[in-house]
Write an enzyme that holds these catalytic residues in place. Sequence first.
Site, PDB file in Angstrom:
ATOM      1  N   HIS A 157       0.763  -1.282  -0.102  1.00 26.03           N
ATOM      2  CA  HIS A 157       0.094  -0.039  -0.206  1.00 26.03           C
ATOM      3  C   HIS A 157       0.950   1.314   0.098  1.00 26.03           C
ATOM      4  CE1 HIS A 157      -3.028  -2.704   1.050  1.00 26.03           C
ATOM      5  NE2 HIS A 157      -3.901  -1.760   0.697  1.00 26.03           N
ATOM      6  N   LYS A 161      -0.631   4.915   4.548  1.00 27.63           N
ATOM      7  CA  LYS A 161      -1.493   4.131   5.070  1.00 27.63           C
ATOM      8  C   LYS A 161      -1.059   3.964   6.559  1.00 27.63           C
ATOM      9  CE  LYS A 161      -3.765  -0.478   4.733  1.00 27.63           C
ATOM     10  NZ  LYS A 161      -5.078  -0.027   5.296  1.00 27.63           N
TER      11      LYS A 161
HETATM   12  N1  LIG Z   1     -12.901  -1.172   3.036  1.00 29.68           N
HETATM   13  C1  LIG Z   1     -12.264  -0.568   2.084  1.00 29.68           C
HETATM   14  O1  LIG Z   1     -12.737  -1.013   0.906  1.00 29.68           O
HETATM   15  C2  LIG Z   1     -11.062   0.339   2.252  1.00 29.68           C
HETATM   16  C3  LIG Z   1     -10.866   0.798   3.536  1.00 29.68           C
HETATM   17  N2  LIG Z   1     -10.101   1.978   3.741  1.00 29.68           N
HETATM   18  C4  LIG Z   1      -9.840   2.251   4.914  1.00 29.68           C
HETATM   19  O2  LIG Z   1     -10.488   3.604   5.147  1.00 29.68           O
HETATM   20  C5  LIG Z   1      -9.617   4.300   6.158  1.00 29.68           C
HETATM   21  C6  LIG Z   1      -9.537   5.669   5.577  1.00 29.68           C
HETATM   22  O3  LIG Z   1      -8.658   5.672   4.591  1.00 29.68           O
HETATM   23  P1  LIG Z   1      -8.172   6.705   3.810  1.00 29.68           P
HETATM   24  O4  LIG Z   1      -9.287   7.486   3.381  1.00 29.68           O
HETATM   25  O5  LIG Z   1      -7.042   6.410   2.832  1.00 29.68           O
HETATM   26  O6  LIG Z   1      -7.693   7.489   4.916  1.00 29.68           O
HETATM   27  P2  LIG Z   1      -7.647   9.315   5.150  1.00 29.68           P
HETATM   28  O7  LIG Z   1      -6.398   9.560   6.208  1.00 29.68           O
HETATM   29  O8  LIG Z   1      -7.139   9.908   3.754  1.00 29.68           O
HETATM   30  O9  LIG Z   1      -8.995   9.592   5.421  1.00 29.68           O
HETATM   31  C7  LIG Z   1      -9.385   9.537   6.810  1.00 29.68           C
HETATM   32  C8  LIG Z   1     -10.097  10.836   7.119  1.00 29.68           C
HETATM   33  O10 LIG Z   1     -10.679  10.852   8.384  1.00 29.68           O
HETATM   34  C9  LIG Z   1     -10.403  11.543   9.164  1.00 29.68           C
HETATM   35  N3  LIG Z   1     -10.492  11.451  10.695  1.00 29.68           N
HETATM   36  C10 LIG Z   1      -9.408  10.872  11.355  1.00 29.68           C
HETATM   37  N4  LIG Z   1      -9.712  10.778  12.638  1.00 29.68           N
HETATM   38  C11 LIG Z   1     -11.278  11.246  12.594  1.00 29.68           C
HETATM   39  C12 LIG Z   1     -12.056  11.178  13.704  1.00 29.68           C
HETATM   40  N5  LIG Z   1     -11.927  11.062  15.006  1.00 29.68           N
HETATM   41  N6  LIG Z   1     -13.335  11.662  13.362  1.00 29.68           N
HETATM   42  C13 LIG Z   1     -13.465  12.330  12.106  1.00 29.68           C
HETATM   43  N7  LIG Z   1     -12.833  12.098  11.059  1.00 29.68           N
HETATM   44  C14 LIG Z   1     -11.687  11.516  11.488  1.00 29.68           C
HETATM   45  C15 LIG Z   1      -9.180  12.203   8.714  1.00 29.68           C
HETATM   46  O11 LIG Z   1      -8.534  13.307   9.319  1.00 29.68           O
HETATM   47  P3  LIG Z   1      -7.241  13.809   9.529  1.00 29.68           P
HETATM   48  O12 LIG Z   1      -6.656  13.627   7.891  1.00 29.68           O
HETATM   49  O13 LIG Z   1      -7.284  14.911   9.956  1.00 29.68           O
HETATM   50  O14 LIG Z   1      -6.501  12.658  10.416  1.00 29.68           O
HETATM   51  C16 LIG Z   1      -9.231  11.993   7.337  1.00 29.68           C
HETATM   52  O15 LIG Z   1      -9.941  13.226   6.633  1.00 29.68           O
HETATM   53  C17 LIG Z   1      -8.568   3.491   6.392  1.00 29.68           C
HETATM   54  O16 LIG Z   1      -8.606   2.649   7.761  1.00 29.68           O
HETATM   55  C18 LIG Z   1      -8.373   2.610   5.326  1.00 29.68           C
HETATM   56  O17 LIG Z   1      -7.638   1.239   5.645  1.00 29.68           O
HETATM   57  C19 LIG Z   1      -9.284   2.389   2.585  1.00 29.68           C
HETATM   58  C20 LIG Z   1      -9.705   2.112   1.157  1.00 29.68           C
HETATM   59  C21 LIG Z   1     -10.517   1.026   0.825  1.00 29.68           C
HETATM   60  O1  LIG Z   2      -5.843   2.042   3.253  1.00 25.42           O
HETATM   61  C1  LIG Z   2      -6.058   1.721   2.140  1.00 25.42           C
HETATM   62  O2  LIG Z   2      -5.581   2.583   1.195  1.00 25.42           O
HETATM   63  C2  LIG Z   2      -6.876   0.491   2.043  1.00 25.42           C
HETATM   64  N1  LIG Z   2      -7.149  -0.208   2.908  1.00 25.42           N
HETATM   65  C3  LIG Z   2      -7.767  -1.514   2.922  1.00 25.42           C
HETATM   66  C4  LIG Z   2      -7.203  -2.236   3.684  1.00 25.42           C
HETATM   67  O3  LIG Z   2      -6.743  -2.215   4.723  1.00 25.42           O
HETATM   68  O4  LIG Z   2      -7.373  -3.543   3.356  1.00 25.42           O
HETATM   69  C5  LIG Z   2      -8.493  -1.735   1.659  1.00 25.42           C
HETATM   70  C6  LIG Z   2      -7.497  -1.359   0.389  1.00 25.42           C
HETATM   71  O5  LIG Z   2      -6.465  -2.229   0.158  1.00 25.42           O
HETATM   72  C7  LIG Z   2      -6.920   0.011   0.564  1.00 25.42           C
END
Ligand SMILES: NC(=O)C1=CN([C@@H]2O[C@H](COP(=O)(O)OP(=O)(O)OC[C@H]3O[C@@H](n4cnc5c(N)ncnc54)[C@H](OP(=O)(O)O)[C@@H]3O)[C@@H](O)[C@H]2O)C=CC1
Ligand SMILES: O=C(O)C1=N[C@H](C(=O)O)C[C@H](O)C1
Length: 263
Positions: A157, A161
Amino acid sequence: MINAAVLGACGRMGSLIIENITCSANMQLVAAFDIGNVGKDAGEFAHVGNLGIQISDVKDLETVLKKTQADVLIDFTAAGATVINAPIAARCGVNLIIGTTGLTPEQRAVIDGAIRENEVRAVISPNYSVGVNVFFKIVREAAKYLADYDVEIIEAHHNQKKDAPSGTALRAADVISEALGGKEYVYGREGIAPRGKEIGIHAVRGGDITGDHTVLFVGNSERVEVRHMAHSRQIFAKGAVRAAEWVCGQNPGIYAMDDVLGL
Ligand SMILES: NC(=O)C1=CN([C@@H]2O[C@H](COP(=O)(O)OP(=O)(O)OC[C@H]3O[C@@H](n4cnc5c(N)ncnc54)[C@H](OP(=O)(O)O)[C@@H]3O)[C@@H](O)[C@H]2O)C=CC1
Ligand SMILES: O=C(O)C1=N[C@H](C(=O)O)C[C@H](O)C1
């Protein structure tokens, strides 16, 4: 029309999910939450122009969910945030799509308990892409036929991450373990580390890799590799919006993405 709210609205996933909601004929964005950028228009982060929906402080989650009559909250944030906010949404009677990974078993138990107690509907999945959910099925089948082969899982990744290993890698390990009646996991190896019967799990982090997962079944004289490579986060965002539309029509309970896809 389904009223959707997004938590983590300024993040990589949250902003893309908002973009996808604006393309949906059945769903409208009624609220967007984050810890920063409060008061800014949610459309700014999704690059879709002004939506007239301001980023609300996550501290106001309960008030705003009630005021906007949200049907579903889509949460892609961080484990420490999801374990607090998912129960608040469930107590408001709001259905949940949870994409956040890195949840501990204890955090997952708190979230599951709140969903069941409040009789809402939820999809919880470490990966909302169609391809990865098919990948899980292939991995499960392969494990049954290659039960005595060594299993190693490698995920890669981007360098932003936070959690490791990925939720998808852990789910792949669980799928194999379930198929084989229980396995131990070893995370990376160093020093004197002879291989046993465990599943080895390895995390690579670098640059802008969207998300790669490879399961190796290694025997003597041959190996099978099952691999999924994400080219864009759109696959996760589209899957999350599809899950949100689907879950609102289901009975209360906790579902996985294979339920949504009918796999
Ligand atoms: N299930 C799936 O298909 C996928 C899952 N994911 C997961 O999704 C999650 C987010 O990934 P990603 O979008 O890349 O991460 P990002 O860091 O880009 O986005 C997370 C957002 O949530 C905010 N945030 C953090 N803490 C809080 C809180 N307490 N309350 C409200 N908002 C908060 C962050 O703010 P700040 O930047 O200020 O910390 C940021 O804006 C991860 O756990 C990732 O592994 C990702 C891709 C696919
Ligand atoms: O954090 C990410 O970017 C992603 N997180 C998910 C995971 O932890 O499996 C899914 C995806 O691979 C992207």
